[in-house]
Design an enzyme around this catalytic site. Structure first.
Site, PDB file in Angstrom:
ATOM      1  N   CYS A 116       0.819  -1.223   0.000  1.00 34.22           N
ATOM      2  CA  CYS A 116       0.000   0.000   0.000  1.00 34.22           C
ATOM      3  C   CYS A 116       0.849   1.267   0.000  1.00 34.22           C
ATOM      4  O   CYS A 116       0.348   2.343  -0.303  1.00 34.22           O
ATOM      5  CB  CYS A 116      -0.947   0.001   1.196  1.00 34.22           C
ATOM      6  N   HIS A 253      -3.617   6.996   2.508  1.00 37.99           N
ATOM      7  CA  HIS A 253      -3.961   5.693   1.948  1.00 37.99           C
ATOM      8  C   HIS A 253      -5.359   5.315   2.442  1.00 37.99           C
ATOM      9  O   HIS A 253      -5.690   5.499   3.609  1.00 37.99           O
ATOM     10  CB  HIS A 253      -2.929   4.658   2.391  1.00 37.99           C
ATOM     11  N   ASN A 283     -10.079  -0.516  -0.595  1.00 39.00           N
ATOM     12  CA  ASN A 283      -8.617  -0.424  -0.522  1.00 39.00           C
ATOM     13  C   ASN A 283      -8.024  -1.033  -1.798  1.00 39.00           C
ATOM     14  O   ASN A 283      -8.072  -2.239  -1.999  1.00 39.00           O
ATOM     15  CB  ASN A 283      -8.145  -1.182   0.731  1.00 39.00           C
TER      16      ASN A 283
END
Ligand code: UT7
Length: 326
Positions: A116, A253, A283
């Protein structure tokens, strides 16, 4: 003092056509919209078709970035892709993207695996190459088809992820060495391999000869994420000599709305300055930040001159941040 900066001159994003809502997921595993919405902030996510690959998503986002930059692909000096879902184990998917875009032969292309945090890592590498004079124009892409490494029978993980891609074009420009400059003002990346097992796939080329599925110790990741994301943001603001009140936008994020809000609060930023796209994208690992940046720029919300902090945290653990004046 005069210096070279990397300016974001183009932005792009792409989401696969197929949308999967929380209600759709409730037909597949023992879950419900109420649990997913309140615990994560996610309402729906996009999922790639069976024969739609990470490179396909990446090429779409990159083409938009090249178009908004107003450049020709021949001007690109390096292609960097952040992904944990490459088309093949080798070669790097960035090489395929280069060829499909028509980037000139011989141009370096490589993938970065930082989960990520991949976009922040890739942006840092591209910025370093530009400031060293090794490239004038860089294409940085993040693209993921996490749906292909998701265990669709595991409610602990399958509700969390989505597919998508985001991209930016960076170009060398001259700065004065102050926070009033346009471009990337500071970057900072970190890793702590002692956390390797807390967020990982259940397999891999060398261990099981298959990709495996995403698995995580959600509570440990959650705790680390709030601190890591806050640390990264504070450090790049200090490096750039700016304070939280100078920041126009925080693009964190997008892993969980509770993490996003927690970090915004710790930094003392009002909700309206914190970018949220997790509701419709979930996500998408490395892609969340450039996707959000491009969506907000396209909508005219993030504008030229705005001061933006990007911060990410993910498997490794890795984490990092960047301070950018658009
Ligand atoms: O991108 C990399 C970074 N990733 C992250 O930052 C993710 C960080 N972690 C998280 O966001 C959260 O830890 C999760 C969203 C993954 C989980 O939220 P939580 O509040 O920590 O829930 P939990 O894992 O403690 O589960 C609470 C309950 C459990 O039931 P019991 O044991 O209390 O009876 C779970 O079995 O919720 C249950 N549960 C679900 N129920 C309905 C777990 N998943 C689901 C689900 N639907 N999808």
């Amino acid at each position: 003092m005069k210096c070279i900066r990397s300016e974001i001159i183009g932005h792009g994003h792409y989401l696969p056509a197929k949308e999967l809502t929380n209600d759709d997921l409730a037909q597949m595993v023992d879950t419900n919209d109420e649990w997913i919405s309140t615990r994560t902030g996610i309402k729906s996510r996009h999922v790639a078709a069976e024969e739609e690959y990470t490179s396909d998503l990446a090429v779409n986002a990159a083409q938009m970035a090249v178009k908004t930059a107003g450049i020709s692909v021949e001007e690109i000096d390096v292609v960097i892709l952040a992904t944990v879902t490459p088309d093949n184990t080798t070669p790097a998917t960035s090489a395929k993207i280069s060829a499909r875009l028509g980037v000139k032969e011989g141009t370096p292309a490589f993938d970065i695996s930082a989960a990520c945090s991949g976009f922040v890592y890739a942006l840092t590498m591209a910025d370093n190459m530009i400031r060293l004079g090794q490239a004038k124009t860089a294409l940085v892409v993040s693209a993921e088809t996490l749906s292909k490494i998701t265990d669709w029978t595991d409610r602990n993980t399958c509700v969390l992820f989505g597919d998508g891609a985001g991209a930016v074009v960076l170009r060398a420009c001259e700065g004065e060495g102050t926070s009033a400059d346009t471009g990337i003002l500071a970057t900072k990346i970190y890793a702590d391999g002692s956390q390797y097992d807390n967020l990982r796939t259940t397999g891999g080329v060398s261990t099981s000869q298959n990709a495996g599925y995403i698995w995580m110790n959600g509570k440990e990741v959650f705790k680390f994420a709030i601190n890591g994301l806050t640390q990264a943001a504070e450090e790049v603001m200090a490096m750039g000599n700016v304070k939280a009140e100078n920041i126009d936008w925080l693009i964190p994020h997008q892993a969980n709305i509770r993490i996003i809000s927690g970090v915004g609060q710790k930094l003392g930023l009002p909700d309206e300055k914190v970018v949220v796209t997790i509701d419709h994208q979930a996500n998408t690992s490395a892609a969340t930040i450039p996707l959000a940046l491009s969506e907000y720029m396209e909508a005219g919300k993030i504008k030229k001159g705005d001061l933006v902090v990007l911060n990410a945290m993910g498997a490794g653990f890795t984490w990092g941040g960047a301070l950018v004046r658009i």
